[in-house]
Design a protein around this motif. Sequence first.
Motif, PDB file in Angstrom:
ATOM      1  N   ALA A  55       0.820  -1.210   0.000  1.00  0.00           N
ATOM      2  CA  ALA A  55       0.000   0.000   0.000  1.00  0.00           C
ATOM      3  C   ALA A  55       0.856   1.263   0.000  1.00  0.00           C
ATOM      4  N   LEU A 113      -8.885   4.126  -7.777  1.00  0.00           N
ATOM      5  CA  LEU A 113      -8.768   2.675  -7.883  1.00  0.00           C
ATOM      6  C   LEU A 113      -7.750   2.284  -8.949  1.00  0.00           C
ATOM      7  N   VAL A 116      -4.487   2.363  -7.310  1.00  0.00           N
ATOM      8  CA  VAL A 116      -4.353   1.246  -6.375  1.00  0.00           C
ATOM      9  C   VAL A 116      -4.025  -0.038  -7.134  1.00  0.00           C
ATOM     10  N   HIS A 123      -8.320  -3.293  -3.184  1.00  0.00           N
ATOM     11  CA  HIS A 123      -8.837  -2.665  -1.967  1.00  0.00           C
ATOM     12  C   HIS A 123      -9.539  -3.679  -1.073  1.00  0.00           C
ATOM     13  N   LEU A 126     -14.069  -1.657  -0.188  1.00  0.00           N
ATOM     14  CA  LEU A 126     -14.552  -0.358  -0.645  1.00  0.00           C
ATOM     15  C   LEU A 126     -16.017  -0.212  -0.234  1.00  0.00           C
ATOM     16  N   ASN A 130     -15.185   4.163   3.799  1.00  0.00           N
ATOM     17  CA  ASN A 130     -13.801   4.234   3.318  1.00  0.00           C
ATOM     18  C   ASN A 130     -13.631   5.228   2.182  1.00  0.00           C
ATOM     19  N   LEU A 140      -9.905   7.881  -1.229  1.00  0.00           N
ATOM     20  CA  LEU A 140     -10.002   6.498  -0.780  1.00  0.00           C
ATOM     21  C   LEU A 140      -9.051   6.268   0.376  1.00  0.00           C
ATOM     22  N   ASP A 142      -7.708   3.096   3.426  1.00  0.00           N
ATOM     23  CA  ASP A 142      -7.656   1.688   3.870  1.00  0.00           C
ATOM     24  C   ASP A 142      -7.527   0.683   2.740  1.00  0.00           C
ATOM     25  N   PHE A 143      -6.935   1.053   1.620  1.00  0.00           N
ATOM     26  CA  PHE A 143      -6.830   0.102   0.508  1.00  0.00           C
ATOM     27  C   PHE A 143      -5.834  -1.005   0.837  1.00  0.00           C
ATOM     28  N   ASP A 182     -13.380  -4.623  -6.753  1.00  0.00           N
ATOM     29  CA  ASP A 182     -13.479  -3.232  -6.302  1.00  0.00           C
ATOM     30  C   ASP A 182     -14.453  -2.440  -7.171  1.00  0.00           C
TER      31      ASP A 182
END
Length: 547
Positions: A55, A113, A116, A123, A126, A130, A140, A142-143, A182
């Motif tokens: 992350a 996303l 990410v 993630h 989602l 969040n 966003l 806490d991915f 996601d």
Amino acid sequence: MAGYRLLARLGEGGMGSVYLTRTRGNQPAALKVIRREFGQDPDFRDRFEQEVRAARRVQGYHIVPVLDHDTSGELPWLATAFIPGLPLDEALRAGPLPLPAVFRLVGAAAGALGSVHAAGVVHRDLKPSNVLLGPQGPYLIDFGIARAADATQLTRSGGFIGTPQYMSPEHAGGEQVTAAADVFSLGLVAAVAATGRHPYGDGAAITVAARIANTALRPPDLSGYPDALRPLLTRCLAADPGERPAPADLAALCQEASGHGPRDVGGWLPDALATEIARRERAARQLPEPPPAAAPPPPGHAPAQGPGYTPTEVAGPHRAATRTGTAPPPPGGPQAAPATGTGTPPPAATRTGGRALRVVLGAAALVAVAAATWTVARAGGTAAHPPATGPTKGSTPPEHSATPDGDAGYQVVFKDRPFALHSPAAAGTTSVDLDVPRAETQVQLDDSPYEILYEGVSGIGLEFKTPMGRSTGRTARACQEGARADVLPGQVRREELNKGRTIHVGTLLCTRTTDGDLAMMEITGMTPNAESGMPDFTTKVTLWKKA
């Protein structure tokens, strides 16, 4: 924690509690402390280390980056940049977003996303909570972290890690989860943000998850959603992951529908939400600077508060409450401590009953938010802040002897003790222990001794850590029945407190305390506080114990 001073508690979720802190460069940051049950699992620690390292590689617009982390201590933690925003789930309590705002929200989230997924991260959790609505648009958070919990196969309430209502069919069915999951979750978020209705209906979390897992046989009915939004929902909620759009395609679709790019966020939210976000941004800037850590005690003198902990003084003459000390003065005023014949003050009395001093890890001192304090109403109607001490567990205050309340087999420990509960300023939290009674404005890593939290910047308002009910009478029996029969929600939010319907003057709040006693808090007055946007309360507290 590891050199970070915890300035305020921001909130709590399924994975842990979040605190406001500052980086070594004095920039605001959010530090998430992982729950103990996860931290004690070696498999979780290994996976958490891998996922957070991945992350930290994620960079992009509308991303809240991970700045730091540690898995070696008793409690794993990670630090991210701090966004003084409003979680989408909180924003939706005021009603759905306008459709143009939904397209801009989804477009920005889809772009995030893409970043990410480009870093090789999924993630997996989602959901509205969040997604942060910040001053510069949606973000966003806490991915990738939920995957660490999934890998350990730890179960929580409902048997799921993550949020069942926002899982993809493959996630809900226990199959392999890819980046396409996601996109499915983002489609669910879009549907709820636009209408307040979930495409798979209401019901228990497991029930909704079962419907999602059965999407291939029974797709959701989207006929009640806006015509302009329906094509997006149809593509995102496809049962086959291969038929869902890529994040870049989804972002382009939203840009075409809204006429705004992902960085064009000026005036995109309704005025009421924009005003609340601006208020939170101001509150975060108003936090006091942390005071310097207290000097260590001289050789041979053990610290009175336990290892690793130094009490912090609030600005001005008011001291933060601690867990040890002498009893507070009776209503007649402060009394001189009795002489011991040695020229030294008497030893501090400690509470018993299994409630030891909490040891705060790493930091030498915690910060008390100066304006968020409890005050004790004294004789004559004036208010004074309580000293840093309270009666010991099981002791009887001088103004009330222990007397039986025969109709329920209880004895009065103290009766109608006046307290004034001031709403916390800035990002403050006041933790209330009704057994003593006492309130602390220090940031707590462990909420276990407290029955009530009064929270500021998060907008939570009053949070009840033990089931809190409303009584119809002032006896122990009536209090006991009220605590069981008329139980309030776990949170009474800022807007509900201001309306004064759930809690108002005359309300008798009752709970079984963390020490097993029976406590009643009578609301005798409510005064608006313009600074915090929540009321100040005057109350009277009564405590009973079993005879």
